[in-house]
Design an enzyme around this catalytic site. Structure first.
Site, PDB file in Angstrom:
ATOM      1  N   ASN A  43       0.849  -1.196   0.000  1.00 45.21           N
ATOM      2  CA  ASN A  43       0.000   0.000   0.000  1.00 45.21           C
ATOM      3  C   ASN A  43       0.884   1.246   0.000  1.00 45.21           C
ATOM      4  O   ASN A  43       1.944   1.285   0.630  1.00 45.21           O
ATOM      5  CB  ASN A  43      -1.016   0.006   1.143  1.00 45.21           C
ATOM      6  CG  ASN A  43      -0.452  -0.320   2.508  1.00 45.21           C
ATOM      7  OD1 ASN A  43       0.539  -1.020   2.630  1.00 45.21           O
ATOM      8  ND2 ASN A  43      -1.094   0.192   3.539  1.00 45.21           N
ATOM      9  N   ILE A  44       0.421   2.247  -0.752  1.00 46.58           N
ATOM     10  CA  ILE A  44       1.156   3.498  -0.932  1.00 46.58           C
ATOM     11  C   ILE A  44       0.192   4.638  -0.611  1.00 46.58           C
ATOM     12  O   ILE A  44      -0.756   4.882  -1.376  1.00 46.58           O
ATOM     13  CB  ILE A  44       1.687   3.615  -2.375  1.00 46.58           C
ATOM     14  CG1 ILE A  44       2.583   2.405  -2.707  1.00 46.58           C
ATOM     15  CG2 ILE A  44       2.464   4.927  -2.541  1.00 46.58           C
ATOM     16  CD1 ILE A  44       2.971   2.296  -4.176  1.00 46.58           C
ATOM     17  N   GLU A  45       0.420   5.282   0.532  1.00 40.51           N
ATOM     18  CA  GLU A  45      -0.535   6.304   1.001  1.00 40.51           C
ATOM     19  C   GLU A  45      -0.179   7.685   0.468  1.00 40.51           C
ATOM     20  O   GLU A  45       0.856   7.890  -0.172  1.00 40.51           O
ATOM     21  CB  GLU A  45      -0.580   6.274   2.529  1.00 40.51           C
ATOM     22  CG  GLU A  45      -1.066   4.914   3.021  1.00 40.51           C
ATOM     23  CD  GLU A  45      -1.268   4.821   4.515  1.00 40.51           C
ATOM     24  OE1 GLU A  45      -0.709   5.652   5.268  1.00 40.51           O
ATOM     25  OE2 GLU A  45      -1.997   3.903   4.924  1.00 40.51           O
ATOM     26  N   CYS A  54      -4.042   0.732  -2.561  1.00 34.72           N
ATOM     27  CA  CYS A  54      -3.905  -0.470  -1.741  1.00 34.72           C
ATOM     28  C   CYS A  54      -2.880  -1.434  -2.352  1.00 34.72           C
ATOM     29  O   CYS A  54      -2.585  -1.377  -3.555  1.00 34.72           O
ATOM     30  CB  CYS A  54      -5.236  -1.203  -1.643  1.00 34.72           C
ATOM     31  SG  CYS A  54      -6.525  -0.298  -0.792  1.00 34.72           S
ATOM     32  N   GLU A  56      -3.166  -4.569  -3.074  1.00 36.20           N
ATOM     33  CA  GLU A  56      -3.727  -5.415  -4.133  1.00 36.20           C
ATOM     34  C   GLU A  56      -3.705  -4.698  -5.479  1.00 36.20           C
ATOM     35  O   GLU A  56      -3.316  -5.261  -6.502  1.00 36.20           O
ATOM     36  CB  GLU A  56      -5.192  -5.778  -3.826  1.00 36.20           C
ATOM     37  CG  GLU A  56      -5.416  -6.509  -2.528  1.00 36.20           C
ATOM     38  CD  GLU A  56      -5.704  -5.589  -1.354  1.00 36.20           C
ATOM     39  OE1 GLU A  56      -4.963  -4.600  -1.169  1.00 36.20           O
ATOM     40  OE2 GLU A  56      -6.658  -5.875  -0.621  1.00 36.20           O
ATOM     41  N   CYS A  87     -10.730  -4.001   0.353  1.00 42.49           N
ATOM     42  CA  CYS A  87     -11.748  -2.946   0.232  1.00 42.49           C
ATOM     43  C   CYS A  87     -12.542  -3.111  -1.065  1.00 42.49           C
ATOM     44  O   CYS A  87     -12.168  -3.866  -1.966  1.00 42.49           O
ATOM     45  CB  CYS A  87     -11.087  -1.569   0.305  1.00 42.49           C
ATOM     46  SG  CYS A  87     -10.335  -1.027  -1.237  1.00 42.49           S
ATOM     47  N   CYS A  90     -10.687  -2.389  -4.457  1.00 37.11           N
ATOM     48  CA  CYS A  90      -9.811  -3.481  -4.897  1.00 37.11           C
ATOM     49  C   CYS A  90     -10.628  -4.654  -5.438  1.00 37.11           C
ATOM     50  O   CYS A  90     -10.236  -5.290  -6.413  1.00 37.11           O
ATOM     51  CB  CYS A  90      -8.912  -3.938  -3.758  1.00 37.11           C
ATOM     52  SG  CYS A  90      -7.616  -2.741  -3.394  1.00 37.11           S
TER      53      CYS A  90
HETATM   54  O1  LIG Z   1      -6.990  -4.919   1.765  1.00 42.39           O
HETATM   55  C1  LIG Z   1      -6.450  -3.853   2.110  1.00 42.39           C
HETATM   56  C2  LIG Z   1      -6.934  -3.079   3.167  1.00 42.39           C
HETATM   57  C3  LIG Z   1      -6.281  -1.903   3.485  1.00 42.39           C
HETATM   58  N1  LIG Z   1      -5.178  -1.519   2.763  1.00 42.39           N
HETATM   59  C4  LIG Z   1      -4.455  -0.294   3.130  1.00 42.39           C
HETATM   60  C5  LIG Z   1      -5.050   1.020   2.719  1.00 42.39           C
HETATM   61  C6  LIG Z   1      -4.433   1.964   3.744  1.00 42.39           C
HETATM   62  O2  LIG Z   1      -3.130   2.318   3.323  1.00 42.39           O
HETATM   63  C7  LIG Z   1      -4.307   1.107   4.990  1.00 42.39           C
HETATM   64  C8  LIG Z   1      -5.399   1.319   6.016  1.00 42.39           C
HETATM   65  O3  LIG Z   1      -6.649   1.102   5.451  1.00 42.39           O
HETATM   66  O4  LIG Z   1      -4.325  -0.236   4.540  1.00 42.39           O
HETATM   67  C9  LIG Z   1      -4.680  -2.280   1.732  1.00 42.39           C
HETATM   68  O5  LIG Z   1      -3.673  -1.940   1.107  1.00 42.39           O
HETATM   69  N2  LIG Z   1      -5.361  -3.414   1.423  1.00 42.39           N
HETATM   70 ZN   LIG Z   2      -8.190  -1.814  -1.453  1.00 41.14          ZN
END
Ligand SMILES: O=c1ccn([C@H]2C[C@H](O)[C@@H](CO)O2)c(=O)[nH]1
Ligand SMILES: [Zn+2]
Length: 130
Positions: A43-45, A54, A56, A87, A90
């Site tokens: 995941n890359i915020e 996310c 995925e 989520c 995804c």
């Molecule tokens: O299946 C998931 C659920 C959450 N996140 C990430 C999004 C965010 O950066 C952090 C918190 O929701 O987790 C994912 O990458 N995949």
């Molecule tokens: Zn997601």
């Protein structure tokens, strides 16, 4: 086929690259192409939270941008008590690029796992424009 330990390890390793200054919640994914090639993602915020990608989707977009078209398995790892639950965004992207019968292995903190299909994750999905 159930997930190979190697694929699970790759998802866990990918989670260590997560860019998570806001949530501190690392997630990793390993998408397995038909020929066995692995595409990992984290995941890359973003400061604009809604732009977060996310794990995925990172893995799927990496694979598609390399020209991959057929996939056999997706593993998702997160540090949740129960196996992580992807989520809605995804799930919709998975449905776009993966067969409805494709298995997805969801992994939690203690390597607890749950295997589902794309169809189970997103039933009655919108997949075509006609
Ligand atoms: O299946 C998931 C659920 C959450 N996140 C990430 C999004 C965010 O950066 C952090 C918190 O929701 O987790 C994912 O990458 N995949
Ligand atoms: Zn997601």
């Amino acid at each position: 086929m159930s997930a190979k330990e190697e694929w699970i390890d790759a998802a866990i390793t990918a989670s260590q690259k997560a860019y998570i200054p806001y949530s501190q919640f690392p997630v990793g994914a390993c998408l397995v192409a038909e020929d066995g090639t692995l595409y990992t993602g984290c995941n890359i915020e973003n400061a604009s939270f809604g732009l977060t990608n996310c794990a995925e989707r990172t893995a799927i977009f990496k694979a598609v941008s390399e020209g991959e078209k057929k996939f056999q398995h997706l593993v998702v790892y997160g540090q949740t008590k129960a196996p992580i639950s992807p989520c809605g965004a995804c799930r919709q992207v998975m449905a776009e690029f993966c067969d409805a019968d494709m298995p997805v292995t969801l992994i939690g903190n203690d390597r607890s796992r749950k295997e589902m299909t794309i169809r189970e994750l997103l039933p009655y999905s919108f997949t075509e424009l006609h």
